[in-house]
Design an enzyme around this catalytic site. Structure first.
Site, mmCIF file in Angstrom:
data_model
loop_
_atom_site.group_PDB
_atom_site.id
_atom_site.type_symbol
_atom_site.label_atom_id
_atom_site.label_comp_id
_atom_site.label_asym_id
_atom_site.label_seq_id
_atom_site.Cartn_x
_atom_site.Cartn_y
_atom_site.Cartn_z
ATOM 1 C CB CYS A 25 -9.314 9.479 -7.353
ATOM 2 S SG CYS A 25 -7.782 8.618 -7.727
ATOM 3 C CG HIS B 242 -2.398 7.956 -3.332
ATOM 4 N ND1 HIS B 242 -3.441 7.530 -2.528
ATOM 5 C CD2 HIS B 242 -2.978 8.558 -4.397
ATOM 6 C CE1 HIS B 242 -4.584 7.848 -3.086
ATOM 7 N NE2 HIS B 242 -4.344 8.477 -4.225
#
Length: 674
Positions: A425, A592
């Site tokens: 990611c 995040h």
């Protein structure tokens, strides 16, 4: 999923370099095709020679003078600017520049890129600045990105927005001036030069020779650099002046591919012949040209038929002075007819029919000449077509559902031993860690051994993975880093059906006599989480709902109050969402920061907020928002526990039924376990 290791080229090859460049150009044009189509329709209808223009085939618009919309002199002598010129002069280049800047550095990069592009647009007055926008947008965004690295993580809390806005403003100011004084003259010279070359080819009747380059380039996915870098900008300018351009059909003509597939359907052998009729429908009616590329790679001599057909189509448009008003995307017969300029239908339709006919005849001769040899090869068990599909996906650089459907059963299988699976990611600390945990548990339950499952940031991919799993928005970036790996795209890291496909594939690999894997590298054990990672005061329940950004703010504030992050972490969370959504599925979002925000993380911590009214998270509904800050590798075990907890429907039901934050915290205790 196919093995691309044997076919993939190193990143330094010319083919890969041109392909990446073409993909980048295409990435600026394709998201804005709708605007090109809208402009094309306005042009076709309202310019003076358009369908509803004052000199067009249909009498002038009855309830308004067409010059008001198309531009020109109205019946009462009034001069109107109209819509055609402003859209192509300002709107389309600005959209291209914003898109290019956004690709490089997010929304703020897009804004700065658009301002810089305006400098080159005004500085090159009278010239359509598509090429200038393609340069100014990404370059301005890259400059902003490099400038802001100088003080990343050093700005005092509360001043981040002020610094960001002024830095972007100053960069936009200076790049706009530079574009006006220096870039505009250079791009005007280049645009005029390219236009003169293409014009010379058209005037001399040599433009059909472009098919010698374009048709092979299409099969190797190298056509975007030519089509979007040259034909679309120059063709658009021609359409503004004359109402049409044949350049839009040099690459997009569906005739050659249709002729090729018809010839294979009648005179081919084996899987190629069986799949050609379906591929014809996808290519000719759907406009997905890549579906015929494997047939050419399986028998490269057929490329001569495509070149002959492509050149015939271009020559037909030259003879009839016909063309389109805007790009036909995708290259379907329907898109071509919709974008055909008034008075050009005969020439355009003939260009499609004749190009298909010539390709059909040439391909038929080659197919009949090699038919006995092809039948013998098929009887011997050779499957050149399946290998060609794999080669095509390797050339493209990513998995294609359309191409995969050409292989028997519609699902390809891995032809290499998979030992290392990597979830990737943007930051390598949130969604990928959870997805890795879910798949690791599935492998364990299925009894799969000798396969490691780890997670990384895309930027950390190093060419050693056998299979890479990413969210759909990030797959293309991952493929550029790991060109020899298998790539799987998922839209839900928590419960994607692709996990079961991967598990079945590896079971077949281990049970079907595949080569025994060498001893797999053991995954490093994640450090145990401390008891303070999720504390009672960081668990909340809200009866109502909030926006996504409000949920991000609450999570960031809770993490900052815990001493886990600095005030810059909220902006990093927002930047992460602009790259790819952190919604995981199963009503869970785990916001995040980006990989660049690691300096803003002071310690590891989790926050959990349950919004009983739900949060609209980019079109999905998140009930649980788990904010995360991970220091070092400590977050890995935390995310593993969170993934296990939220992959169980019964556990989720219990979490939703908890009446108080204290009860909810008690149910969440497993995330604190090492």
């Amino acid at each position: 999923m196919t093995d691309t290791a044997a076919a993939a080229k190193s990143p330094g090859t010319v083919r890969v370099g041109v392909q990446k460049f073409g993909t980048f150009l295409s990435g600026m044009i394709m998201p804005n095709i709708a605007a090109f189509i809208a402009w094309g329709l306005i042009t076709a209808l309202f310019i003076d020679t358009g369908w509803l223009g004052n000199s067009g085939p249909i009498p002038a618009w009855r309830w308004a003078d067409s010059a008001m919309l198309g531009g020109g002199t109205a019946s009462d002598g009034t001069e109107w600017i109209g819509l055609v010129s402003p859209i192509i002069t300002y709107l389309l280049p600005l959209l291209i520049a914003f898109t290019g800047g956004n690709v490089v550095y997010g929304h703020r990069g897009g804004v700065v890129g658009a301002v810089a592009a305006f400098g080159v647009i005004i500085g090159a007055a009278g010239t359509v600045m598509f090429l200038g926008a393609m340069v100014a947008g990404p370059v301005a965004a890259l400059i902003l990105k490099q400038v802001e690295k100088l003080w990343a993580g050093k700005v005092r809390a509360g001043f981040e927005m002020l610094v960001d806005n002024f830095s972007a403003g100053f960069v936009a100011f200076f790049t706009a001036l530079a574009a006006f004084f220096w870039l505009a003259p250079a791009m005007k010279w280049l645009t005029d030069l390219l236009g003169a070359v293409v014009g010379w080819l058209v005037d001399t009747g040599l433009i059909p020779l472009a098919s010698i380059i374009v048709e092979p380039a299409k099969v190797l996915f190298l056509n975007n650099a030519i089509n979007h870098g040259v034909f679309t900008p120059i063709g658009s300018e021609q359409a503004t002046e004359t109402g049409r351009s044949l350049l839009f059909l040099v690459e997009a003509n569906p005739g050659p591919g249709a002729g090729l597939l018809l010839a294979i359907a009648l005179f081919g052998v084996g899987a190629a012949r069986a799949t050609a009729p379906g591929a014809w429908i996808i290519q000719f009616l759907g406009g997905i040209h890549e579906v015929y590329f494997p047939y050419v790679l399986a028998k490269p001599i057929l490329l001569l038929g495509l070149i002959a057909g492509g050149a015939t189509g271009v020559l037909t448009n030259v003879i009839f002075q016909s063309g389109l008003v805007a790009p036909a995307s995708p290259g379907s017969i329907f898109a071509v007819l919709i974008q055909t300029a008034p008075g050009s239908h005969l020439g355009v339709i003939l260009s499609v029919i004749l190009s298909a006919g010539v390709t059909f005849l040439v391909s038929m001769l080659f197919l009949l000449g090699s038919r006995k040899r092809d039948l013998a090869a098929e009887a011997a068990g050779a499957d050149g077509f399946a290998s060609a599909v794999a080669q095509t996906e390797a050339n493209k650089g990513r998995k294609s559902s359309v191409l995969g459907g050409l292989v028997a059963g519609g699902t390809a299988t891995a032809t290499k031993t998979i030992q290392k699976v990597v979830f990737a990611c943007d930051a390598g600390m949130g969604s990928s860690a959870m997805g890795a945990s879910v798949l690791r548990n599935k492998f364990k339950a299925a009894g799969i051994e000798g396969v490691t499952v780890t997670n990384k940031a895309i930027a950390a991919l190093d060419g050693t993975a056998d299979l890479v799993v990413t969210q759909q928005q990030l797959t293309e970036r991952a493929q550029q880093r790991e060109q020899s790996a298998l790539h799987v795209s998922v839209d839900n890291f928590m419960n994607s059906p692709r996990y079961d496909e991967i598990t079945r594939m590896l079971l077949e690999q281990q049970q079907g006599g595949a080569a025994e894997p060498v001893a797999a590298e053991a995954a490093p054990a994640a450090p145990a989480a401390t008891d303070s990672v999720l504390a009672p005061e960081r668990v909340r329940i809200h009866a109502g709902s909030v926006s996504r950004d409000e949920a991000l703010r609450e999570a960031a504030d809770m993490l900052q109050a815990a001493g886990a992050v600095t005030g810059a972490y909220y902006d990093a969370m927002l930047a992460r969402e602009q790259t790819v959504s952190t919604y995981m599925g199963n009503e869970l979002a785990i916001p995040h920061g980006t990989n660049e925000a690691k300096d803003a993380v002071l310690a590891s911590a989790l926050t959990v907020v349950r919004y009983d009214g739900g949060v609209d998270w980019d079109g999905e509904t998140a009930t649980f928002v788990v904010g995360i800050a991970g220091k070092g590798d400590e977050h890995l075990s935390l995310l593993s526990n969170v993934a296990t907890l939220f992959s169980d429907d019964e556990q989720i039901a219990k979490l939703k039924a908890a009446a108080t934050p204290e009860e909810l915290y008690a149910l969440l205790q497993t995330v604190n376990e090492g």
